[in-house]
Design a protein around this motif. Structure first.
Motif, mmCIF file in Angstrom:
data_model
loop_
_atom_site.group_PDB
_atom_site.id
_atom_site.type_symbol
_atom_site.label_atom_id
_atom_site.label_comp_id
_atom_site.label_asym_id
_atom_site.label_seq_id
_atom_site.Cartn_x
_atom_site.Cartn_y
_atom_site.Cartn_z
ATOM 1 N N SER A 406 0.813 -1.214 0.000
ATOM 2 C CA SER A 406 0.000 0.000 0.000
ATOM 3 C C SER A 406 0.845 1.263 0.000
ATOM 4 C CB SER A 406 -0.921 0.003 1.232
ATOM 5 O OG SER A 406 -0.166 0.112 2.420
ATOM 6 N N GLU A 407 2.177 1.094 0.151
ATOM 7 C CA GLU A 407 3.047 2.263 0.301
ATOM 8 C C GLU A 407 3.980 2.510 -0.881
ATOM 9 O OE1 GLU A 407 3.597 2.241 5.147
ATOM 10 O OE2 GLU A 407 4.909 0.970 3.945
ATOM 11 N N ILE A 408 4.353 1.469 -1.631
ATOM 12 C CA ILE A 408 5.423 1.639 -2.613
ATOM 13 C C ILE A 408 4.931 2.020 -4.001
ATOM 14 C CG2 ILE A 408 6.992 0.079 -1.395
ATOM 15 C CD1 ILE A 408 6.292 -2.081 -3.443
ATOM 16 N N PHE A 409 3.613 1.879 -4.266
ATOM 17 C CA PHE A 409 3.103 2.193 -5.602
ATOM 18 C C PHE A 409 2.426 3.555 -5.618
ATOM 19 C CE2 PHE A 409 3.146 -2.495 -5.743
ATOM 20 C CZ PHE A 409 3.891 -2.669 -6.903
ATOM 21 N N PRO A 410 2.665 4.362 -6.672
ATOM 22 C CA PRO A 410 1.968 5.644 -6.809
ATOM 23 C C PRO A 410 0.460 5.436 -6.874
ATOM 24 C CG PRO A 410 3.776 5.468 -8.389
ATOM 25 C CD PRO A 410 3.603 4.120 -7.770
ATOM 26 N N ILE A 411 -0.286 6.445 -6.495
ATOM 27 C CA ILE A 411 -1.730 6.325 -6.359
ATOM 28 C C ILE A 411 -2.416 5.919 -7.656
ATOM 29 C CG2 ILE A 411 -2.129 8.795 -6.807
ATOM 30 C CD1 ILE A 411 -4.389 8.668 -4.761
ATOM 31 N N ASN A 412 -1.902 6.378 -8.804
ATOM 32 C CA ASN A 412 -2.588 6.115 -10.071
ATOM 33 C C ASN A 412 -2.429 4.680 -10.569
ATOM 34 O OD1 ASN A 412 0.164 6.986 -10.458
ATOM 35 N ND2 ASN A 412 -0.229 6.866 -12.647
ATOM 36 N N VAL A 413 -1.508 3.901 -9.968
ATOM 37 C CA VAL A 413 -1.343 2.504 -10.405
ATOM 38 C C VAL A 413 -1.615 1.510 -9.275
ATOM 39 C CG1 VAL A 413 0.322 3.107 -12.204
ATOM 40 C CG2 VAL A 413 1.146 2.490 -9.920
ATOM 41 N N LYS A 414 -2.102 2.003 -8.140
ATOM 42 C CA LYS A 414 -2.295 1.105 -6.996
ATOM 43 C C LYS A 414 -3.295 -0.002 -7.297
ATOM 44 C CE LYS A 414 -0.861 3.512 -2.846
ATOM 45 N NZ LYS A 414 -1.263 4.112 -1.573
ATOM 46 N N GLY A 415 -4.359 0.329 -8.021
ATOM 47 C CA GLY A 415 -5.370 -0.684 -8.324
ATOM 48 C C GLY A 415 -4.806 -1.809 -9.160
ATOM 49 N N ALA A 416 -4.161 -1.461 -10.278
ATOM 50 C CA ALA A 416 -3.584 -2.468 -11.163
ATOM 51 C C ALA A 416 -2.460 -3.232 -10.460
ATOM 52 C CB ALA A 416 -3.058 -1.806 -12.433
ATOM 53 N N ALA A 417 -1.630 -2.498 -9.709
ATOM 54 C CA ALA A 417 -0.520 -3.143 -9.009
ATOM 55 C C ALA A 417 -1.023 -4.104 -7.944
ATOM 56 C CB ALA A 417 0.375 -2.081 -8.374
ATOM 57 N N GLY A 418 -2.061 -3.671 -7.203
ATOM 58 C CA GLY A 418 -2.609 -4.537 -6.164
ATOM 59 C C GLY A 418 -3.159 -5.833 -6.726
ATOM 60 N N SER A 419 -3.887 -5.753 -7.852
ATOM 61 C CA SER A 419 -4.443 -6.961 -8.478
ATOM 62 C C SER A 419 -3.328 -7.890 -8.957
ATOM 63 C CB SER A 419 -5.344 -6.582 -9.656
ATOM 64 O OG SER A 419 -6.463 -5.858 -9.216
ATOM 65 N N PHE A 420 -2.300 -7.311 -9.589
ATOM 66 C CA PHE A 420 -1.213 -8.122 -10.146
ATOM 67 C C PHE A 420 -0.417 -8.806 -9.040
ATOM 68 C CE2 PHE A 420 3.145 -8.546 -11.896
ATOM 69 C CZ PHE A 420 2.852 -9.410 -12.945
ATOM 70 N N VAL A 421 -0.067 -8.052 -8.012
ATOM 71 C CA VAL A 421 0.729 -8.611 -6.923
ATOM 72 C C VAL A 421 -0.065 -9.661 -6.153
ATOM 73 C CG1 VAL A 421 1.860 -8.068 -4.735
ATOM 74 C CG2 VAL A 421 2.217 -6.586 -6.703
ATOM 75 N N THR A 422 -1.374 -9.417 -5.951
ATOM 76 C CA THR A 422 -2.215 -10.400 -5.273
ATOM 77 C C THR A 422 -2.306 -11.688 -6.079
ATOM 78 O OG1 THR A 422 -3.516 -8.634 -4.258
ATOM 79 C CG2 THR A 422 -4.504 -10.826 -4.296
ATOM 80 N N LEU A 423 -2.402 -11.569 -7.407
ATOM 81 C CA LEU A 423 -2.431 -12.753 -8.262
ATOM 82 C C LEU A 423 -1.137 -13.550 -8.117
ATOM 83 C CD1 LEU A 423 -3.745 -14.448 -10.507
ATOM 84 C CD2 LEU A 423 -2.673 -12.914 -12.168
ATOM 85 N N ILE A 424 -0.003 -12.866 -8.117
ATOM 86 C CA ILE A 424 1.291 -13.536 -7.936
ATOM 87 C C ILE A 424 1.329 -14.257 -6.592
ATOM 88 C CG2 ILE A 424 3.768 -13.138 -7.596
ATOM 89 C CD1 ILE A 424 2.952 -12.893 -10.492
ATOM 90 N N CYS A 425 0.820 -13.590 -5.564
ATOM 91 C CA CYS A 425 0.815 -14.175 -4.222
ATOM 92 C C CYS A 425 0.008 -15.472 -4.186
ATOM 93 C CB CYS A 425 0.243 -13.161 -3.225
ATOM 94 S SG CYS A 425 0.068 -13.806 -1.546
ATOM 95 N N TRP A 426 -1.207 -15.437 -4.756
ATOM 96 C CA TRP A 426 -2.054 -16.633 -4.716
ATOM 97 C C TRP A 426 -1.512 -17.743 -5.611
ATOM 98 C CZ3 TRP A 426 -5.000 -17.717 -0.956
ATOM 99 C CH2 TRP A 426 -5.701 -16.719 -0.264
ATOM 100 N N PHE A 427 -0.863 -17.385 -6.719
ATOM 101 C CA PHE A 427 -0.245 -18.414 -7.553
ATOM 102 C C PHE A 427 0.869 -19.105 -6.773
ATOM 103 C CE2 PHE A 427 3.121 -19.844 -10.412
ATOM 104 C CZ PHE A 427 2.415 -20.737 -11.199
#
Length: 483
Positions: A406-427
């Motif tokens: 929640s801290e390292i990504f700029p506000i305009n890409v947080k949504g896309a980054a959160g989805s991508f990183v969460t997908l990597i985590c669950w994989f």
């Protein structure tokens, strides 16, 4: 914001006397009385606490789903005549459902609201638990597990978002950590109850947090920020009043929220491919790297099948599972208290060092057992290693990567980054939980030595790439990342 019509600029139209619409109609005679009244207004957080308590029933449900497979492995395999590969599929397929849930969670939460998303998650989990309870074979078990996984995937996104959006800024950090604490508590309770009841009965206990959540949602407001984003102004103001108290001046906070919503609308929408631009690539490396190292350190393999791991080491599966459950909760609470004191980098490096030692000790116990060396010490070494591992993981490697997301990504890409990183985590969670039993059959010692190697790499990765984000603004964090 409209206030009582008889007041305008603090003056009573009828008498010309100065009034205090947000404090009291009675004259305040001292500074202490003003302070007392303002503290009373600030203290009206009962609805925030109730809303948080309702939402984290979803976190508890998440933990219950994760913890279900550990104490039930031998009983389910015996009752339904499942092979090792069939049970491994059952244990790990939760993460497949969670991946799909995580991918769709953002769109669902934006379309039907945070409360609507939690209702949908609960219904999927209820359907899943009932399917598991009624199962007569591997296929129905897997279908039920996928349903609960899908619900967990949505819960993993919407619960912390809902809490962050309703909490006052001075309480947001503390209340958000309750999410992680309840996940661990749900897992621990599943371990404990599963050691004394049948696997079918344990499945029915998973219905309880869902029912409590569904009932509780009738009494709490929707996220004001979501209502503002959807343009539902009147409902937005009503929700803010319910959360902050009817006598509290919410003008400043309302203005901040509306300005933030306008800023979001003004920024260009970012997709996953935009994350690979040069200006975001280091943030992406940090985020993805932390999640890969978190998962491939073995947490879901060890957690999903901890009872069988203790049995393989020559210990009591029930005793070991109970000890595992009892360690998680207090250590997770300690980590939540330390995260804003010690900083993110030191905590995660200390945590990874602990998981390295825990896996190394457990690997040594299996190595000694396979070579008939120090057989009286091997079981104790295994229990100690697993408990060191889970305690170390709970204090840092578990919660800190999610905080940093929640801290390292700029506000305009947080949504896309959160989805991508969460997908990597669950994989990663699926890969580890599915392969764990096969790796243990190949080499129990080698499995834990591999996980200890990943923990060692984590320490080096954090030291080299991860910046400290404690008490830094978003701009300062971005500057440190892109140096």
């Amino acid at each position: 914001m409209a206030i009582n019509e008889e007041f305008e600029n603090g003056e009573n139209k009828g008498t010309g006397e100065l009034t205090e619409p947000f404090i009291s109609r009675e004259k305040v005679t001292s500074y202490e009385e003003v302070e007392s009244h303002m503290s009373s207004n600030r203290g009206k957080i009962g609805m925030v606490l109730l809303s948080t308590a309702v939402a984290v029933c979803g976190s508890f449900e998440f933990g219950s789903c994760v913890g279900y497979s550990a104490p039930t492995q031998s009983a389910i395999r015996e009752d339904l005549q499942l092979s090792l590969s069939e049970y491994s599929m059952f244990g790990s397929i939760l993460t497949i459902g969670a991946m799909v849930g995580a991918l769709t969670s953002g769109q669902i939460a934006d379309f039907i609201g945070r409360k609507g998303a939690m209702v949908l998650s609960s219904l999927f989990c209820i359907a899943g638990w009932l399917t598991v309870y009624l199962s007569k074979g591997a296929l129905s078990l897997d279908i039920g597990r996928v349903f609960t996984g899908y619900g967990c995937g949505i819960f993993s996104y919407v619960v912390p978002i809902f809490i962050a959006e309703i909490a006052p800024k001075n309480l947001r950090g503390g209340l958000t950590t309750v999410n992680q604490l309840m996940i661990v508590l749900g897992s621990s309770v599943a371990f404990l109850i599963g050691s004394i009841v049948t696997w079918r009965t344990l499945a029915l206990t998973g219905l309880i947090p869902c029912v409590l959540l569904l009932l509780g949602l009738f009494f709490v407001p929707e996220s004001p920020r979501w209502l503002a984003k959807m343009g539902r102004q009147k409902e937005f103001e009503v929700a803010m009043r319910r959360l902050r108290g009817k006598d509290v001046d919410i003008t400043e906070e309302v203005t901040e929220i509306q300005d933030y919503i306008e800023t979001l609308h003004a920024l260009p929408k970012a997709g996953v491919l935009d994350l690979f631009q040069r200006k975001y690539i280091r943030s992406l490396i940090i985020g993805v790297g932390l999640m890969i190292l978190q998962q491939f350190g073995g947490i879901n393999g060890i957690g999903f099948y901890v009872s069988e791991t203790f049995i393989a080491a020559g210990c009591s599966g029930k005793t070991g599972t109970i000890a595992y459950a009892c360690v998680q909760v207090p250590i997770t609470l300690l980590g939540a208290l330390l995260i804003d004191i010690s900083g993110r980098r030191p905590l995660i490096m200390i945590s990874a060092t602990g998981t390295f030692l825990g896996c190394f000790f457990t690997g040594m116990s299996f190595f000694l057992k396979s070579h008939d060396l120090l057989l009286e010490w091997a079981p104790m070494l295994a229990v100690s290693g697993v408990l060191i591992y889970i305690g170390s993981f709970a204090i840092g490697m578990g919660p800190v990567p999610w905080v940093m997301m929640s801290e390292i990504f700029p506000i305009n890409v947080k949504g896309a980054a959160g989805s991508f990183v969460t997908l990597i985590c669950w994989f990663g969670a699926w890969a580890v939980s599915y392969t764990f039993n096969f790796l243990m059959n190949w080499s129990s010692a080698g499995t834990f030595f591999f996980y200890s190697g990943v923990s060692a790499i984590t320490v080096l990765f954090v030291a080299k790439f991860v910046p400290e984000t404690k008490e830094r603004t978003l701009e300062e964090i971005q500057a440190s990342i892109n140096m």
